[in-house]
Design an enzyme around this catalytic site. Structure first.
Site, PDB file in Angstrom:
ATOM      1  CG  HIS A 134      -0.335  -0.138   2.524  1.00 34.87           C
ATOM      2  ND1 HIS A 134       0.040  -1.359   3.025  1.00 34.87           N
ATOM      3  CD2 HIS A 134      -0.004   0.770   3.475  1.00 34.87           C
ATOM      4  CE1 HIS A 134       0.570  -1.203   4.231  1.00 34.87           C
ATOM      5  NE2 HIS A 134       0.569   0.090   4.526  1.00 34.87           N
ATOM      6  CG  HIS A 155       0.612   5.441   4.070  1.00 34.54           C
ATOM      7  ND1 HIS A 155      -0.230   5.370   5.155  1.00 34.54           N
ATOM      8  CD2 HIS A 155       1.382   4.331   4.123  1.00 34.54           C
ATOM      9  CE1 HIS A 155       0.035   4.258   5.842  1.00 34.54           C
ATOM     10  NE2 HIS A 155       1.014   3.616   5.236  1.00 34.54           N
TER      11      HIS A 155
HETATM   12  P1  5GP Z   1       1.672   0.563   7.420  1.00 40.18           P
HETATM   13  O1  5GP Z   1       1.525  -0.925   7.203  1.00 40.18           O
HETATM   14  O2  5GP Z   1       2.021   1.305   6.176  1.00 40.18           O
HETATM   15  O3  5GP Z   1       2.589   0.905   8.555  1.00 40.18           O
HETATM   16  O4  5GP Z   1       0.290   1.145   7.901  1.00 40.18           O
HETATM   17  C1  5GP Z   1      -0.959   0.528   7.730  1.00 40.18           C
HETATM   18  C2  5GP Z   1      -2.019   1.604   7.695  1.00 40.18           C
HETATM   19  O5  5GP Z   1      -3.270   0.967   7.636  1.00 40.18           O
HETATM   20  C3  5GP Z   1      -2.044   2.521   8.944  1.00 40.18           C
HETATM   21  O6  5GP Z   1      -1.926   3.870   8.520  1.00 40.18           O
HETATM   22  C4  5GP Z   1      -3.402   2.239   9.575  1.00 40.18           C
HETATM   23  O7  5GP Z   1      -3.991   3.384  10.130  1.00 40.18           O
HETATM   24  C5  5GP Z   1      -4.196   1.669   8.428  1.00 40.18           C
HETATM   25  N1  5GP Z   1      -5.191   0.700   8.834  1.00 40.18           N
HETATM   26  C6  5GP Z   1      -5.046  -0.301   9.735  1.00 40.18           C
HETATM   27  N2  5GP Z   1      -6.168  -1.027   9.820  1.00 40.18           N
HETATM   28  C7  5GP Z   1      -7.052  -0.488   8.956  1.00 40.18           C
HETATM   29  C8  5GP Z   1      -8.398  -0.809   8.597  1.00 40.18           C
HETATM   30  O8  5GP Z   1      -9.022  -1.749   9.107  1.00 40.18           O
HETATM   31  N3  5GP Z   1      -8.992  -0.027   7.666  1.00 40.18           N
HETATM   32  C9  5GP Z   1      -8.348   1.021   7.083  1.00 40.18           C
HETATM   33  N4  5GP Z   1      -9.018   1.726   6.177  1.00 40.18           N
HETATM   34  N5  5GP Z   1      -7.075   1.362   7.392  1.00 40.18           N
HETATM   35  C10 5GP Z   1      -6.438   0.615   8.324  1.00 40.18           C
END
Ligand code: 5GP
Length: 137
Positions: free
Chosen positions: A102, A104
């Site tokens: 993903h 951001h």
């Molecule tokens: P990373 O893996 O890049 O550190 O972050 C994962 C991102 O996913 C975080 O910014 C978090 O807020 C978001 N996130 C975690 N769980 C969910 C979810 O159930 N739904 C959504 N829409 N975002 C999520």
């Protein structure tokens, strides 16, 4: 490291848990982050499985970048932003928490810091922000 199809974003793609969608096409989905670190913070993912940049195919990356480009420009317009921060983390040591690739997208304004991670956003505000980006697409 192999792909675990029980990750949260895989469940979102299968419709098992809800999301606030901003945009989708055949290859990618863009939806709102539920813990937004800036108004309009959204995520772009490929619809096919891969953990992160390390196992992504050129086609998955191309499709994601095309959507990132579209949504980033729409977010600039929707929020009258001064810039966009694009973030992408790989494996736990690289800061990754959800193991489906993903990107951001964070709309930014001069002199305004991002909010700290880990705090649930207000769902009404998140939905309104998604609508604003979608309208600018
Ligand atoms: P990373 O893996 O890049 O550190 O972050 C994962 C991102 O996913 C975080 O910014 C978090 O807020 C978001 N996130 C975690 N769980 C969910 C979810 O159930 N739904 C959504 N829409 N975002 C999520």
């Amino acid at each position: 490291m192999s792909y675990d199809d029980q990750n949260i974003f895989a469940k979102i793609l299968r419709g098992e848990i809800p999301n606030v969608t901003v945009y989708e096409d055949d290859e990618t989905l863009c939806f709102m982050d539920i813990m937004p670190r800036a108004d309009g913070h959204c995520l772009v993912i490929p619809k096919t499985p891969c953990r992160n940049i390390l196992d992504a195919s050129p086609d998955q990356l191309n499709a994601c970048m095309k959507t990132v480009n579209r949504v980033a420009n729409a977010a600039m317009k929707a929020f009258g932003a001064d810039g966009i921060t694009l973030q992408q983390f790989n494996e736990a040591a690289g800061g990754q928490e959800v193991f489906h690739l993903h990107f951001h997208i964070l709309p930014r304004h001069e002199g305004v810091a991002t909010r700290p991670p880990g705090k649930m956003g207000d769902m009404d505000a998140i939905k309104a922000h998604a609508e604003a980006i979608a309208a600018a697409l």
